[in-house]
Design an enzyme around this catalytic site. Structure first.
Site, short mmCIF file in Angstrom:
data_model
loop_
_atom_site.label_atom_id
_atom_site.label_comp_id
_atom_site.label_asym_id
_atom_site.label_seq_id
_atom_site.Cartn_x
_atom_site.Cartn_y
_atom_site.Cartn_z
CG HIS A 6 -8.39 0.10 -3.04
ND1 HIS A 6 -7.60 -0.98 -2.70
CD2 HIS A 6 -9.07 0.43 -1.91
CE1 HIS A 6 -7.78 -1.26 -1.41
NE2 HIS A 6 -8.67 -0.44 -0.91
NE ARG B 224 -3.94 0.60 1.87
CZ ARG B 224 -5.17 0.71 2.40
NH1 ARG B 224 -5.37 1.48 3.46
NH2 ARG B 224 -6.18 0.08 1.87
CB CYS C 271 -14.30 1.20 -0.31
SG CYS C 271 -13.78 2.91 -0.12
CG ASP D 220 -13.71 6.18 -1.03
OD1 ASP D 220 -13.71 6.12 0.22
OD2 ASP D 220 -12.66 6.15 -1.70
CD GLN E 35 -13.13 -1.75 -1.22
OE1 GLN E 35 -12.36 -1.68 -0.28
NE2 GLN E 35 -14.35 -2.25 -1.10
NE ARG F 286 -10.45 -5.30 0.21
CZ ARG F 286 -9.66 -4.32 0.64
NH1 ARG F 286 -10.20 -3.24 1.16
NH2 ARG F 286 -8.34 -4.37 0.52
N1 CP Z 1 -11.35 -0.18 2.12
C1 CP Z 1 -10.09 -0.27 2.61
O1 CP Z 1 -9.12 -0.51 1.87
O2 CP Z 1 -9.99 -0.08 3.95
P1 CP Z 1 -8.64 0.13 4.75
O3 CP Z 1 -8.05 1.45 4.31
O4 CP Z 1 -9.04 0.15 6.19
O5 CP Z 1 -7.70 -0.98 4.43
N1 NVA Z 2 -10.05 6.73 -1.42
C1 NVA Z 2 -9.65 6.31 -0.09
C2 NVA Z 2 -9.80 4.85 0.04
C3 NVA Z 2 -9.38 4.27 1.36
C4 NVA Z 2 -9.57 2.78 1.40
C5 NVA Z 2 -8.21 6.75 0.16
O1 NVA Z 2 -7.38 6.60 -0.74
O2 NVA Z 2 -7.92 7.25 1.24
#
Ligand code: CP
Ligand code: NVA
Length: 301
Positions: free
Chosen positions: A130, A103, A258, A219, A133, A286
């Protein structure tokens, strides 16, 4: 050749179907107590440059359930890009692990990590995509609505929206992406999404997008790494009335998010807590979706 999962279309549509089928099968087996452990002795390294709840816990739990092991590395553990270059990390971790989940803030860093990895790399979120997701989203949509459904994305055309658009295109779903003009989806991603069977449309009008949608997905308006744009973005989304609330939604529409949700910003408490909400199923999926992905990438049954 090592297969990476940087975005959904790193899989072919047929492979995407296969991953979703395996995920559904593993979900049923887990429930029935007949789960298998095809990843015994395999290790997943999980490298996080930003916070996470669902991604970290679902990957770690998934590896345990598949008989393998997961190692968590946070930003302070490896000093990503500071203690040593990304390419050195990638080559070193490839020597120990069977797969890596990363990540990262910058998608360009993910590409660099993939270029130097000799084991599969899974994108656990970058500023652009993502895809894990999306796997859970598609599994949830398939379970509750089927792929004949129409989905409306109402919010920012962010990482989650971009991967969703490509994924919807690949499985033949109808998706309407509704964003303020200043935060619209980029042409390159839109062209990728439209290169498959689904119908991916864009609009700037939330009411038009929500009307008749089988599910409305939203989101955060401000994603991780965009904190300096917070005031400007909130103003644009509030002025355009992009909040997903009871007034916007048709009576039959389900709701997707999400998570993490920013209640009172992109979605109301009432909506996320209502019977319309599929967000907890999405979050659980997930786990199942990623187990399908890991066994696919590691060629394990
Ligand atoms: N939706 C998602 O990726 O959640 P987190 O940021 O908590 O991993
Ligand atoms: N769009 C959000 C998703 C988190 C899972 C971010 O990037 O913070």
């Amino acid at each position: 050749m090592t297969r990476h999962f940087g975005d959904v279309d790193d899989l072919s549509p047929a492979d995407l179907d296969a991953v979703l089928d395996t995920a559904a099968d593993r979900k049923v087996r887990l429930d029935r107590g007949t789960a298998r452990t095809p990843l015994s002795d395999r290790t997943l390294v999980m490298l996080f440059e930003k916070p996470s709840t669902r991604t970290r816990v679902s990957f770690e739990t998934g590896m345990t359930q598949l008989g393998g092991h997961a190692i968590f590395l946070g930003p302070d553990d490896v000093g990503l890009g500071e203690r040593e270059p990304i390419r050195d990390l990638s080559r070193s971790i490839s020597g120990y692990a069977d797969a890596v989940m990363v990540r990262l803030f910058e998608h360009a860093d993910l590409i660099e990590f993939c270029e130097h990895a000799t084991v599969p790399v899974v994108n656990g979120l970058t500023d652009r995509a993502h895809p894990c997701q999306t796997l859970a989203d598609l599994l949830t949509i398939r379970e509750h609505l089927g792929f004949d459904a129409s989905i409306a994305w109402i919010g920012d055309a962010n990482n989650v929206a971009r991967s969703l658009a490509v994924g919807c295109g690949m499985v033949g779903l109808d998706l309407t992406l509704c964003t303020p003009e200043a935060y619209a989806i980029d042409e390159e991603t839109l062209a990728r999404a439209r290169s498959f069977d689904g119908d991916v449309e864009v609009t700037g009008n939330p009411r038009e997008a929500a009307a008749g949608a089988d599910a409305v997905y939203t989101d955060a308006w401000v994603s991780m790494g965009e904190e300096s744009e917070r005031e400007e973005k909130l103003e644009a989304f509030r002025e355009g009335e992009f909040q997903v609330n009871d007034e916007l939604l048709d009576s039959g529409s389900r709701v997707l998010h999400c998570l993490p949700a920013h209640r009172g910003e992109e979605i109301t408490d009432e909506v996320i807590e209502s019977d319309r909400s599929l967000v907890w199923e999405q979050a659980e999926n997930r786990l199942h979706a990623q187990k399908g992905l890991l066994t696919f990438l590691l060629d394990a049954d």
